[in-house]
Design a protein around this motif. Structure first.
Motif, PDB file in Angstrom:
ATOM      1  N   ARG A 245      10.450  -1.964   6.275  1.00  0.00           N
ATOM      2  CA  ARG A 245      10.198  -2.664   6.156  1.00  0.00           C
ATOM      3  C   ARG A 245      10.147  -3.468   8.071  1.00  0.00           C
ATOM      4  NH1 ARG A 245       6.785  -5.732   2.747  1.00  0.00           N
ATOM      5  NH2 ARG A 245       6.591  -7.725   3.484  1.00  0.00           N
ATOM      6  N   ARG A 246      10.103  -2.129   9.223  1.00  0.00           N
ATOM      7  CA  ARG A 246      10.361  -2.172  10.237  1.00  0.00           C
ATOM      8  C   ARG A 246       8.739  -1.820  11.144  1.00  0.00           C
ATOM      9  NH1 ARG A 246      15.529   0.118  11.867  1.00  0.00           N
ATOM     10  NH2 ARG A 246      15.765  -1.297  13.703  1.00  0.00           N
ATOM     11  N   ALA A 247       8.429  -2.586  12.122  1.00  0.00           N
ATOM     12  CA  ALA A 247       7.343  -1.870  12.810  1.00  0.00           C
ATOM     13  C   ALA A 247       7.871  -2.679  14.279  1.00  0.00           C
ATOM     14  CB  ALA A 247       6.477  -3.539  12.412  1.00  0.00           C
ATOM     15  N   SER A 248       7.174  -1.191  15.669  1.00  0.00           N
ATOM     16  CA  SER A 248       7.253  -1.970  17.130  1.00  0.00           C
ATOM     17  C   SER A 248       5.984  -1.233  17.306  1.00  0.00           C
ATOM     18  CB  SER A 248       7.850  -0.540  16.800  1.00  0.00           C
ATOM     19  OG  SER A 248       8.282   0.608  17.301  1.00  0.00           O
ATOM     20  N   LYS A 249       6.315  -1.841  18.707  1.00  0.00           N
ATOM     21  CA  LYS A 249       4.694  -0.888  19.479  1.00  0.00           C
ATOM     22  C   LYS A 249       5.460  -0.936  20.839  1.00  0.00           C
ATOM     23  CE  LYS A 249       1.461  -4.029  22.807  1.00  0.00           C
ATOM     24  NZ  LYS A 249       0.852  -5.010  23.316  1.00  0.00           N
TER      25      LYS A 249
ATOM     26  N   ALA B  79      -0.908   3.831  15.210  1.00  0.00           N
ATOM     27  CA  ALA B  79      -1.860   3.346  15.726  1.00  0.00           C
ATOM     28  C   ALA B  79      -1.929   2.320  16.901  1.00  0.00           C
ATOM     29  CB  ALA B  79      -3.170   2.628  14.703  1.00  0.00           C
ATOM     30  N   GLY B  80      -2.630   3.178  18.460  1.00  0.00           N
ATOM     31  CA  GLY B  80      -2.420   2.410  19.184  1.00  0.00           C
ATOM     32  C   GLY B  80      -1.166   1.609  19.577  1.00  0.00           C
ATOM     33  N   GLY B  81      -0.450   2.580  19.751  1.00  0.00           N
ATOM     34  CA  GLY B  81       1.061   1.653  20.059  1.00  0.00           C
ATOM     35  C   GLY B  81       1.867   1.534  18.800  1.00  0.00           C
ATOM     36  N   LEU B  82       1.261   0.762  17.992  1.00  0.00           N
ATOM     37  CA  LEU B  82       2.240   0.564  16.862  1.00  0.00           C
ATOM     38  C   LEU B  82       2.353   1.272  15.792  1.00  0.00           C
ATOM     39  CD1 LEU B  82      -0.129  -2.338  15.949  1.00  0.00           C
ATOM     40  CD2 LEU B  82       1.456  -2.686  17.711  1.00  0.00           C
ATOM     41  N   ALA B  83       4.085   0.694  15.740  1.00  0.00           N
ATOM     42  CA  ALA B  83       4.425   1.439  14.905  1.00  0.00           C
ATOM     43  C   ALA B  83       4.658   1.423  12.949  1.00  0.00           C
ATOM     44  CB  ALA B  83       4.906   2.777  15.472  1.00  0.00           C
ATOM     45  N   LEU B  84       4.832   1.515  12.193  1.00  0.00           N
ATOM     46  CA  LEU B  84       5.217   0.356  11.068  1.00  0.00           C
ATOM     47  C   LEU B  84       5.900   1.160   9.756  1.00  0.00           C
ATOM     48  CD1 LEU B  84       3.543  -2.946   9.133  1.00  0.00           C
ATOM     49  CD2 LEU B  84       3.876  -0.948   8.035  1.00  0.00           C
ATOM     50  N   ASP B  85       7.174   1.233   9.256  1.00  0.00           N
ATOM     51  CA  ASP B  85       7.762   1.676   7.676  1.00  0.00           C
ATOM     52  C   ASP B  85       7.838   1.366   7.483  1.00  0.00           C
ATOM     53  OD1 ASP B  85       8.461   3.408   7.077  1.00  0.00           O
ATOM     54  OD2 ASP B  85      10.754   3.539   8.157  1.00  0.00           O
TER      55      ASP B  85
ATOM     56  N   LEU C 264       9.663  -5.169  16.726  1.00  0.00           N
ATOM     57  CA  LEU C 264       9.225  -6.135  16.835  1.00  0.00           C
ATOM     58  C   LEU C 264       9.468  -7.496  15.908  1.00  0.00           C
ATOM     59  CD1 LEU C 264       4.902  -5.506  15.712  1.00  0.00           C
ATOM     60  CD2 LEU C 264       6.097  -6.179  18.270  1.00  0.00           C
ATOM     61  N   ALA C 265       9.185  -8.669  15.862  1.00  0.00           N
ATOM     62  CA  ALA C 265      10.528  -9.815  14.977  1.00  0.00           C
ATOM     63  C   ALA C 265       9.200 -10.234  13.957  1.00  0.00           C
ATOM     64  CB  ALA C 265      10.844 -11.030  16.006  1.00  0.00           C
ATOM     65  N   LEU C 266       8.814  -9.575  13.454  1.00  0.00           N
ATOM     66  CA  LEU C 266       7.739 -10.320  12.605  1.00  0.00           C
ATOM     67  C   LEU C 266       8.313 -10.871  10.898  1.00  0.00           C
ATOM     68  CD1 LEU C 266       5.935  -7.381  11.992  1.00  0.00           C
ATOM     69  CD2 LEU C 266       5.543  -8.996  14.122  1.00  0.00           C
ATOM     70  N   THR C 267       7.958 -11.713  10.232  1.00  0.00           N
ATOM     71  CA  THR C 267       7.727 -12.450   9.070  1.00  0.00           C
ATOM     72  C   THR C 267       6.997 -11.910   7.984  1.00  0.00           C
ATOM     73  OG1 THR C 267       5.898 -13.819   8.546  1.00  0.00           O
ATOM     74  CG2 THR C 267       7.618 -15.071  10.142  1.00  0.00           C
ATOM     75  N   HIS C 268       8.254 -11.638   7.196  1.00  0.00           N
ATOM     76  CA  HIS C 268       7.028 -11.172   5.619  1.00  0.00           C
ATOM     77  C   HIS C 268       5.622 -11.403   5.710  1.00  0.00           C
ATOM     78  CE1 HIS C 268      10.904 -10.204   3.757  1.00  0.00           C
ATOM     79  NE2 HIS C 268      11.426 -11.579   4.088  1.00  0.00           N
ATOM     80  N   ARG C 269       5.430 -12.008   5.832  1.00  0.00           N
ATOM     81  CA  ARG C 269       3.850 -12.331   5.631  1.00  0.00           C
ATOM     82  C   ARG C 269       3.119 -11.380   7.162  1.00  0.00           C
ATOM     83  NH1 ARG C 269       2.443 -12.464   0.500  1.00  0.00           N
ATOM     84  NH2 ARG C 269       2.294 -14.923  -0.293  1.00  0.00           N
ATOM     85  N   GLU C 270       4.029 -11.505   8.628  1.00  0.00           N
ATOM     86  CA  GLU C 270       3.126 -10.951   9.116  1.00  0.00           C
ATOM     87  C   GLU C 270       3.153  -9.740   9.535  1.00  0.00           C
ATOM     88  OE1 GLU C 270       4.736 -15.010  12.159  1.00  0.00           O
ATOM     89  OE2 GLU C 270       5.816 -12.506  12.329  1.00  0.00           O
ATOM     90  N   PHE C 271       4.125  -9.127   9.002  1.00  0.00           N
ATOM     91  CA  PHE C 271       4.203  -7.820   8.459  1.00  0.00           C
ATOM     92  C   PHE C 271       2.952  -6.618   7.679  1.00  0.00           C
ATOM     93  CE2 PHE C 271       6.021  -3.910   6.621  1.00  0.00           C
ATOM     94  CZ  PHE C 271       5.932  -3.393   7.300  1.00  0.00           C
ATOM     95  N   ASP C 272       3.527  -7.804   6.453  1.00  0.00           N
ATOM     96  CA  ASP C 272       2.067  -7.537   5.440  1.00  0.00           C
ATOM     97  C   ASP C 272       0.426  -7.665   6.102  1.00  0.00           C
ATOM     98  OD1 ASP C 272       4.115  -7.373   3.926  1.00  0.00           O
ATOM     99  OD2 ASP C 272       3.576  -9.066   2.428  1.00  0.00           O
ATOM    100  N   LEU C 273       0.423  -8.685   7.207  1.00  0.00           N
ATOM    101  CA  LEU C 273      -0.769  -8.749   7.317  1.00  0.00           C
ATOM    102  C   LEU C 273      -1.023  -7.141   8.450  1.00  0.00           C
ATOM    103  CD1 LEU C 273      -3.223  -9.942   8.104  1.00  0.00           C
ATOM    104  CD2 LEU C 273      -1.759 -11.521   9.158  1.00  0.00           C
ATOM    105  N   LEU C 274      -0.261  -6.949   9.095  1.00  0.00           N
ATOM    106  CA  LEU C 274      -0.462  -6.255  10.492  1.00  0.00           C
ATOM    107  C   LEU C 274      -0.093  -4.747   9.347  1.00  0.00           C
ATOM    108  CD1 LEU C 274      -0.230  -4.065  13.098  1.00  0.00           C
ATOM    109  CD2 LEU C 274       2.494  -4.614  12.712  1.00  0.00           C
TER     110      LEU C 274
ATOM    111  N   GLY D  94       1.354  -1.094   0.272  1.00  0.00           N
ATOM    112  CA  GLY D  94       0.047  -0.222  -0.213  1.00  0.00           C
ATOM    113  C   GLY D  94       0.791   1.307   0.450  1.00  0.00           C
ATOM    114  N   SER D  95       0.245   2.143   0.954  1.00  0.00           N
ATOM    115  CA  SER D  95       1.330   2.675   0.727  1.00  0.00           C
ATOM    116  C   SER D  95       2.205   3.373   1.579  1.00  0.00           C
ATOM    117  CB  SER D  95       0.527   4.495   1.667  1.00  0.00           C
ATOM    118  OG  SER D  95       1.280   5.919   1.934  1.00  0.00           O
ATOM    119  N   ALA D  96       3.223   4.235   1.113  1.00  0.00           N
ATOM    120  CA  ALA D  96       4.411   4.255   1.591  1.00  0.00           C
ATOM    121  C   ALA D  96       4.870   4.801   3.195  1.00  0.00           C
ATOM    122  CB  ALA D  96       6.219   4.819   1.122  1.00  0.00           C
TER     123      ALA D  96
END
Length: 246
Positions: free
Chosen positions: A157-161, A147-153, A166-176, A140-142
């Motif tokens: 392709r990095r995410a945090s709470k 939201a709600g303490g979650l941050a995603l770039d 957060l140690a996410l797989t590619h699919r988990e990252f895409d899903l979040l 989607g958008s870059a």
């Protein structure tokens, strides 16, 4: 692989020189799969067992791994775990077993997809293209999402709470990423398969397993999820306000 073990022929694809490691102790399977991937434009390396696969990955880190579950000595699950411990890499698991538990185990250790033998090498090439495309492209958008303490770039392709990565797989990252971009809406497993995986077909248990894994990483209590809520009989809804409360 019934008629799927035909001689490797021309397959439309855009491998673009991506490096794919094929790990299978059956030389016929490895040769056919490697042939199709090579003709689709991928740089293919082969390994016949787990230790060789890990050694080859260390020497030249692959862009994707096609990994047989049933390997001599060190099985595919352990190989996947060890590779995940060394760095992020998309994994497509191959399994000859009909037991759904084995397929789910592959997803649980971080495989992005699985293909059950016998399979069509052409279909496998399409799966490889799909997984690589999703893993390389921002979903989607870059624009960074919060939201709600979650941050995603999406760009990095990095995410945090709450500031913790957060140690996410590619699919988990895409899903979040998808959930963060569509808060409050309910999506069925078929919708998520199409929107996140990019497939109009597939085993819907793949979605179920990835939602469960993602909950285990973003929820304070995965047994009582606040962010990713189940709407019984329909699907899942992401609620950042509920997640932010606790």
């Amino acid at each position: 692989m019934q008629q799927s073990y035909e001689k490797a022929g021309q397959v439309e694809g855009a491998g673009g020189g991506a490096r794919v490691l094929v790990v299978d102790d059956d030389p016929t399977v490895a040769e056919v799969v490697s042939g199709y991937l090579d003709r689709a434009g991928y740089v293919v390396e082969r390994a016949g067992d787990g230790p060789e696969a890990l050694a080859r990955a260390d020497a030249h880190w692959p862009d994707l791994v096609v990994l047989d579950l049933m390997l001599p000595g060190m099985d595919g699950l352990e190989v996947c775990r060890r590779m995940r411990g060394r760095g992020p890499v998309p994994v497509i698991m191959l399994t000859a077993r009909g037991d759904e538990d084995d397929r789910i185990l592959g997803l649980e250790v971080g495989a992005d997809d699985y293909v059950t033998k016998p399979f069509s090498p052409r279909e496998l090439v399409l799966r490889v293209e799909s997984v690589l495309r999703r893993s390389r492209s921002p979903v989607g958008s870059a624009v960074p999402l919060n939201a709600g303490g979650l941050a995603l770039d999406p760009a990095s392709r990095r995410a945090s709470k709450d500031g913790a990565e957060l140690a996410l797989t590619h699919r988990e990252f895409d899903l979040l990423s998808f959930f963060l971009r569509h808060p409050g809406r309910v999506y069925g497993r078929e919708d998520l398969m199409r929107e996140v995986w990019g497939w109009d077909f597939g085993d819907l248990s793949t979605v179920t397993v990835h939602v469960r894994r993602l909950r285990g990483k973003v929820e304070d209590d995965p047994g009582r999820p606040r962010y990713i809520q189940t709407v019984w009989g329909v699907g899942y809804r992401f609620d950042p306000q509920q997640g932010g409360e606790g």
